[in-house]
Design a protein around this motif. Structure first.
Motif, PDB file in Angstrom:
ATOM      1  N   THR A 127      -1.904  81.278  63.747  1.00 24.67           N
ATOM      2  CA  THR A 127      -2.643  82.473  63.346  1.00 24.67           C
ATOM      3  C   THR A 127      -4.041  82.047  62.919  1.00 24.67           C
ATOM      4  OG1 THR A 127      -0.606  83.544  62.605  1.00 24.67           O
ATOM      5  CG2 THR A 127      -2.682  84.470  61.826  1.00 24.67           C
ATOM      6  N   LEU A 128      -5.042  82.624  63.559  1.00 20.78           N
ATOM      7  CA  LEU A 128      -6.402  82.116  63.382  1.00 20.78           C
ATOM      8  C   LEU A 128      -7.281  82.978  62.471  1.00 20.78           C
ATOM      9  CD1 LEU A 128      -7.154  80.997  67.062  1.00 20.78           C
ATOM     10  CD2 LEU A 128      -6.065  79.708  65.216  1.00 20.78           C
ATOM     11  N   SER A 129      -6.837  84.179  62.108  1.00 23.21           N
ATOM     12  CA  SER A 129      -7.676  85.064  61.292  1.00 23.21           C
ATOM     13  C   SER A 129      -6.927  85.522  60.045  1.00 23.21           C
ATOM     14  CB  SER A 129      -8.113  86.284  62.103  1.00 23.21           C
ATOM     15  OG  SER A 129      -8.929  85.897  63.190  1.00 23.21           O
ATOM     16  N   TYR A 130      -7.638  85.510  58.900  1.00 24.01           N
ATOM     17  CA  TYR A 130      -7.036  85.863  57.613  1.00 24.01           C
ATOM     18  C   TYR A 130      -8.029  86.649  56.774  1.00 24.01           C
ATOM     19  CZ  TYR A 130      -3.809  82.158  58.962  1.00 24.01           C
ATOM     20  OH  TYR A 130      -2.911  81.391  59.654  1.00 24.01           O
ATOM     21  N   THR A 131      -7.491  87.319  55.751  1.00 27.73           N
ATOM     22  CA  THR A 131      -8.322  87.920  54.720  1.00 27.73           C
ATOM     23  C   THR A 131      -7.850  87.408  53.362  1.00 27.73           C
ATOM     24  OG1 THR A 131      -6.885  89.870  54.519  1.00 27.73           O
ATOM     25  CG2 THR A 131      -8.738  90.009  56.064  1.00 27.73           C
ATOM     26  N   ALA A 132      -8.747  87.451  52.389  1.00 30.32           N
ATOM     27  CA  ALA A 132      -8.413  87.009  51.031  1.00 30.32           C
ATOM     28  C   ALA A 132      -9.343  87.712  50.050  1.00 30.32           C
ATOM     29  CB  ALA A 132      -8.545  85.498  50.904  1.00 30.32           C
ATOM     30  N   ASN A 133      -8.873  87.845  48.812  1.00 34.28           N
ATOM     31  CA  ASN A 133      -9.669  88.470  47.754  1.00 34.28           C
ATOM     32  C   ASN A 133      -9.786  87.526  46.567  1.00 34.28           C
ATOM     33  OD1 ASN A 133     -10.178  91.536  48.405  1.00 34.28           O
ATOM     34  ND2 ASN A 133      -8.079  91.103  49.069  1.00 34.28           N
ATOM     35  N   VAL A 134     -10.992  87.454  46.004  1.00 32.71           N
ATOM     36  CA  VAL A 134     -11.194  86.703  44.765  1.00 32.71           C
ATOM     37  C   VAL A 134     -11.900  87.611  43.769  1.00 32.71           C
ATOM     38  CG1 VAL A 134     -11.261  84.455  45.891  1.00 32.71           C
ATOM     39  CG2 VAL A 134     -13.394  85.716  45.553  1.00 32.71           C
ATOM     40  N   GLY A 135     -11.747  87.284  42.499  1.00 34.52           N
ATOM     41  CA  GLY A 135     -12.352  88.081  41.445  1.00 34.52           C
ATOM     42  C   GLY A 135     -13.859  87.907  41.364  1.00 34.52           C
ATOM     43  N   PHE A 136     -14.467  88.772  40.571  1.00 41.13           N
ATOM     44  CA  PHE A 136     -15.922  88.752  40.424  1.00 41.13           C
ATOM     45  C   PHE A 136     -16.420  87.419  39.876  1.00 41.13           C
ATOM     46  CE2 PHE A 136     -19.537  89.477  37.485  1.00 41.13           C
ATOM     47  CZ  PHE A 136     -20.499  89.825  38.425  1.00 41.13           C
ATOM     48  N   ASP A 137     -15.660  86.795  38.996  1.00 40.94           N
ATOM     49  CA  ASP A 137     -16.110  85.553  38.372  1.00 40.94           C
ATOM     50  C   ASP A 137     -16.113  84.371  39.333  1.00 40.94           C
ATOM     51  OD1 ASP A 137     -16.470  86.869  35.984  1.00 40.94           O
ATOM     52  OD2 ASP A 137     -14.485  86.343  35.196  1.00 40.94           O
ATOM     53  N   SER A 138     -15.436  84.513  40.471  1.00 46.09           N
ATOM     54  CA  SER A 138     -15.352  83.398  41.422  1.00 46.09           C
ATOM     55  C   SER A 138     -16.530  83.433  42.388  1.00 46.09           C
ATOM     56  CB  SER A 138     -14.035  83.448  42.201  1.00 46.09           C
ATOM     57  OG  SER A 138     -12.960  83.058  41.395  1.00 46.09           O
ATOM     58  N   ASP A 139     -17.662  82.889  41.925  1.00 49.67           N
ATOM     59  CA  ASP A 139     -18.820  82.803  42.810  1.00 49.67           C
ATOM     60  C   ASP A 139     -18.738  81.567  43.701  1.00 49.67           C
ATOM     61  OD1 ASP A 139     -19.175  80.937  40.826  1.00 49.67           O
ATOM     62  OD2 ASP A 139     -21.218  81.529  40.319  1.00 49.67           O
ATOM     63  N   GLN A 140     -17.662  80.813  43.537  1.00 49.32           N
ATOM     64  CA  GLN A 140     -17.441  79.629  44.370  1.00 49.32           C
ATOM     65  C   GLN A 140     -15.944  79.446  44.576  1.00 49.32           C
ATOM     66  OE1 GLN A 140     -20.027  76.141  43.882  1.00 49.32           O
ATOM     67  NE2 GLN A 140     -18.175  74.967  43.512  1.00 49.32           N
ATOM     68  N   ILE A 141     -15.563  79.067  45.780  1.00 47.73           N
ATOM     69  CA  ILE A 141     -14.160  78.800  46.090  1.00 47.73           C
ATOM     70  C   ILE A 141     -14.034  77.395  46.650  1.00 47.73           C
ATOM     71  CG2 ILE A 141     -13.564  81.210  46.493  1.00 47.73           C
ATOM     72  CD1 ILE A 141     -13.807  80.665  49.504  1.00 47.73           C
ATOM     73  N   THR A 142     -12.816  76.881  46.611  1.00 47.38           N
ATOM     74  CA  THR A 142     -12.524  75.571  47.190  1.00 47.38           C
ATOM     75  C   THR A 142     -11.555  75.762  48.339  1.00 47.38           C
ATOM     76  OG1 THR A 142     -12.832  74.483  45.043  1.00 47.38           O
ATOM     77  CG2 THR A 142     -11.628  73.261  46.741  1.00 47.38           C
ATOM     78  N   VAL A 143     -11.923  75.250  49.500  1.00 44.50           N
ATOM     79  CA  VAL A 143     -11.105  75.370  50.706  1.00 44.50           C
ATOM     80  C   VAL A 143     -10.456  74.021  50.986  1.00 44.50           C
ATOM     81  CG1 VAL A 143     -11.080  76.003  53.147  1.00 44.50           C
ATOM     82  CG2 VAL A 143     -12.686  77.116  51.583  1.00 44.50           C
ATOM     83  N   ILE A 144      -9.117  74.032  51.144  1.00 43.50           N
ATOM     84  CA  ILE A 144      -8.367  72.789  51.344  1.00 43.50           C
ATOM     85  C   ILE A 144      -7.564  72.904  52.637  1.00 43.50           C
ATOM     86  CG2 ILE A 144      -6.782  71.121  50.293  1.00 43.50           C
ATOM     87  CD1 ILE A 144      -7.301  72.562  47.604  1.00 43.50           C
TER      88      ILE A 144
END
Length: 338
Positions: free
Chosen positions: A172-189
């Motif tokens: 599966t090649l396409s996804y969606t995700a939600n983060v809160g307002f405070d998360s101006d940065q995410i970590t992708v692993i």
């Protein structure tokens, strides 16, 4: 390149002229003039069900021209390859127009993973000698080796795992995700299936197996590329929505002296001995955020009088972000003393 996945596969067609059934286009025979699919009407199509999702990196349409004594101008002229994971929703993989080759082989720039593949022929896209007639001697779908992701995790700014929709699967090649307002940065692993593969996130190389990505309020595209040693690229896309602000910037309570509001402090203890009611006037940091005011389950509008009973009156203000998924609950405990 690998095996021909279409060979002797489960194939159907939009129509055919008996005895030139669709199965004759995937039986591997190119020397018998009867071993071909003949479409009864255009537009028309051939559809192969591979029974499971497979990676295809090359495809071939073998026309009847130059085979079994047919003239060279009996080649197919216009057609396209479509793919589907479910047999219902289709994506165009590759298109050919003005073809003059009797063996038309196409190498895909990006391998495609799907269970169903369809050769679609438009009206007037048939044989060079007669574009209203379509006949294919052999359709080939060549499997390719690719490196894929075996896992994909996204952490928000607090280190919490973000939910991917749908649940992660290598195919599966396409996804969606939600983060809160405070998360101006995410970590992708991301973790690749082959240690020789190169993985990038928004064109960044990984550091210690991960990459940091800044995200703005609203929709953010995260692109993860897995590049195999042979150069094949598999691209995963995650649409990450960062919520807009769910904070209050200020709040007023009629008749109660109150100062020192801090948007990240969510509980306040206040008291009164004279008021029979108060009115709450909140101001949201984002003017489009929604603030719901309640006392003991009853909803009140901004500035509407709220009756106060003797004892503790917990007035709740729930602020919900306009964009994305985030909220904050502020509680003003007003103790009415007699």
């Amino acid at each position: 390149m690998g095996i021909n996945l279409a060979l002797n596969g489960d194939i159907t067609a939009s129509s055919y002229v008996d005895p030139y059934a669709p199965g004759r286009a995937v039986n591997g025979i190119v020397s018998d003039p009867t071993s071909r699919w003949l479409c009864a009407a255009l537009p028309g199509w051939l559809c192969v069900d591979l029974k499971k999702s497979c990676w295809v990196g090359q495809w071939t349409v073998n026309s009847i021209g130059s085979n079994a004594g047919w003239p060279e101008n009996y080649c197919m002229t216009s057609f396209r390859l479509e793919s589907s994971l479910d047999g219902t929703n289709w994506t165009i993989v590759d298109s050919v127009t003005g073809n003059t080759d009797n063996i038309c082989t196409r190498v895909l720039l990006r391998p495609v993973c799907a269970r169903y593949f369809k050769l679609w022929v438009p009206g007037e896209g048939g044989l060079q000698v007669n574009k209203s007639a379509a006949s294919v001697m052999e359709l080939e779908l060549i499997e390719t080796d690719v490196a894929v992701l075996t896992s994909l995790a996204i952490k928000d700014k607090n280190g919490s795992t973000v939910t991917l929709t749908p649940v992660f699967h290598s195919d599966t090649l396409s996804y969606t995700a939600n983060v809160g307002f405070d998360s101006d940065q995410i970590t992708v692993i991301p973790v690749a299936s082959n240690t020789t593969a190169t993985v990038t996130v928004n064109e960044q190389t990984l550091v210690d197996g991960k990459a940091s990505v800044g995200v703005n309020t609203g929709s953010n595209g995260v692109e993860i590329k897995v590049i195999s040693a042979g150069g094949n690229i598999v691209t995963y896309q995650v649409a990450v929505t960062r919520a807009s602000s769910p904070y209050l910037s200020s709040v007023k309570l009629a008749g109660i002296r109150f100062s020192g509001f801090v948007k990240t402090t969510y509980s306040y203890n206040l008291s009164t001995s004279t008021l029979v009611s108060t009115a709450v006037t909140p101001t949201t940091e984002d003017p489009e955020a929604v603030c719901v005011i309640t006392l003991n389950g009853t909803v009140y509008n901004s500035s509407q009088p709220i009756p106060l009973s003797n004892g503790m009156n917990p007035i709740n203000l729930v602020v919900t972000s306009k964009t994305g998924v985030d909220n904050r609950t502020y509680v003003f405990n007003i103790n009415k003393n007699i």
